[in-house]
Design a protein around this motif. Structure first.
Motif, short mmCIF file in Angstrom:
data_model
loop_
_atom_site.label_atom_id
_atom_site.label_comp_id
_atom_site.label_asym_id
_atom_site.label_seq_id
_atom_site.Cartn_x
_atom_site.Cartn_y
_atom_site.Cartn_z
N UNK A 138 0.86 -1.18 0.00
CA UNK A 138 0.00 0.00 0.00
C UNK A 138 0.90 1.23 0.00
N UNK A 139 0.31 2.38 -0.35
CA UNK A 139 1.11 3.60 -0.50
C UNK A 139 1.10 4.46 0.75
N UNK A 140 0.05 4.34 1.57
CA UNK A 140 -0.07 5.25 2.72
C UNK A 140 -0.10 4.47 4.03
N UNK A 141 0.55 5.00 5.07
CA UNK A 141 0.46 4.36 6.39
C UNK A 141 -0.93 4.52 6.96
N UNK A 142 -1.28 3.63 7.87
CA UNK A 142 -2.58 3.69 8.51
C UNK A 142 -2.73 2.56 9.49
N UNK A 143 -3.88 2.45 10.15
CA UNK A 143 -4.11 1.31 11.02
C UNK A 143 -4.21 0.03 10.20
N UNK A 144 -3.81 -1.08 10.81
CA UNK A 144 -3.79 -2.36 10.12
C UNK A 144 -2.86 -2.37 8.90
N UNK A 145 -1.85 -1.50 8.93
CA UNK A 145 -0.81 -1.47 7.90
C UNK A 145 0.53 -1.70 8.59
N UNK A 146 1.29 -2.68 8.10
CA UNK A 146 2.59 -2.99 8.68
C UNK A 146 3.68 -2.16 8.01
N UNK A 157 12.51 -5.83 10.54
CA UNK A 157 11.64 -5.41 11.64
C UNK A 157 10.34 -4.88 11.05
N UNK A 158 9.23 -5.21 11.71
CA UNK A 158 7.91 -4.72 11.32
C UNK A 158 7.24 -4.09 12.52
N UNK A 159 6.44 -3.05 12.26
CA UNK A 159 5.68 -2.38 13.32
C UNK A 159 4.25 -2.22 12.84
N UNK A 160 3.30 -2.53 13.74
CA UNK A 160 1.91 -2.67 13.32
C UNK A 160 1.00 -2.17 14.44
#
Length: 228
Positions: A138-146, A157-160
């Motif tokens: 996806x192009x934009x950060x948001x909730x439920x986006x890693x 590393x991933x942050x969610x």
């Protein structure tokens, strides 16, 4: 297991080691290593409202409870809420995770609980990828986006963040070397407790990203850890 020594909390398991300075939650995870590989990054820095870099936090209470570390911080004239933080490390199927639960309450009729969780990386660690729970870019950060990036020769590393009390996210710096997740966009009233949850995940560069999204899906579906 956790070991508390004065204001420092140390976690050590077979595959994960880290230290948290309870009076300086904005310093994040320190002395971090996964399977003996040191991680040169400042992960999961908690920046509560009214935070002053010139003075340490006043810790009302701190204790381990199983694999949870719980710390309660004072409500101050500069901060009209009483934050509580839970750090919960764990390992499963090749993933080392650190779950953070932040809880806010206040003795005032109205207060401002806005809080940020920030992670910082070396600029040469590689680009940031954004993946939804289906594993699609996806192009934009948001909730439920890693947020995902390589942070050492061996590990990524991933942050969610979950949608509850989510206020926004941003990737700062052209190299994507600073991640910010913001929480608690609305004011808080006396007698109300608000909570948010965020997960940090360390895993090897050889691990397919579809396995990461499956790991995140399982975390989303699981009941939240007990909070007081």
């Amino acid at each position: 297991m956790w070991n508390l020594s004065a204001d420092l909390a140390h976690w050590k398991s077979a595959d994960l080691a880290l230290t948290i300075d309870l009076k300086r939650p904005e310093h994040g995870l320190q002395s971090l290593a996964i399977n003996g590989d040191p991680i040169d990054a400042c992960l999961l820095q908690i920046i509560p409202p009214g935070r002053s870099e010139s003075r340490p936090e006043t810790v009302i209470d701190a204790y381990p409870r199983g694999r949870d570390l719980v710390a309660t911080y004072a409500q101050t004239p500069q901060r009209t809420v009483r934050p509580q933080a839970y750090w919960s490390p764990g390992s499963d199927a090749g993933f080392c995770s650190i779950e953070i639960t932040l809880s806010m309450q206040s003795s005032l009729l109205q207060s401002t609980p806005q809080t940020e969780v920030c992670s910082r990386f070396s600029a040469d660690c590689g680009p940031t990828q954004l993946l939804d729970l289906g594993g699609q870019s996806v192009e934009r950060p948001g909730p439920n986006v890693a947020f995902v990036r390589q942070i050492s020769e061996l590990h990524r590393y991933a942050q969610f963040a979950l949608p509850a009390d989510y206020a926004g996210a941003a990737i700062d710096d052209a190299s994507g070397s600073i991640w910010r997740h913001r929480f608690f966009p609305d004011s808080l009233e006396k007698g109300v407790i608000r909570r948010c949850r965020l997960l940090g995940v360390l895993f090897t560069v050889k691990t397919p990203l579809n396995q990461l999204t499956e790991h995140l899906q399982a975390w989303v579906a699981a009941p939240p850890r007990l909070a007081t």
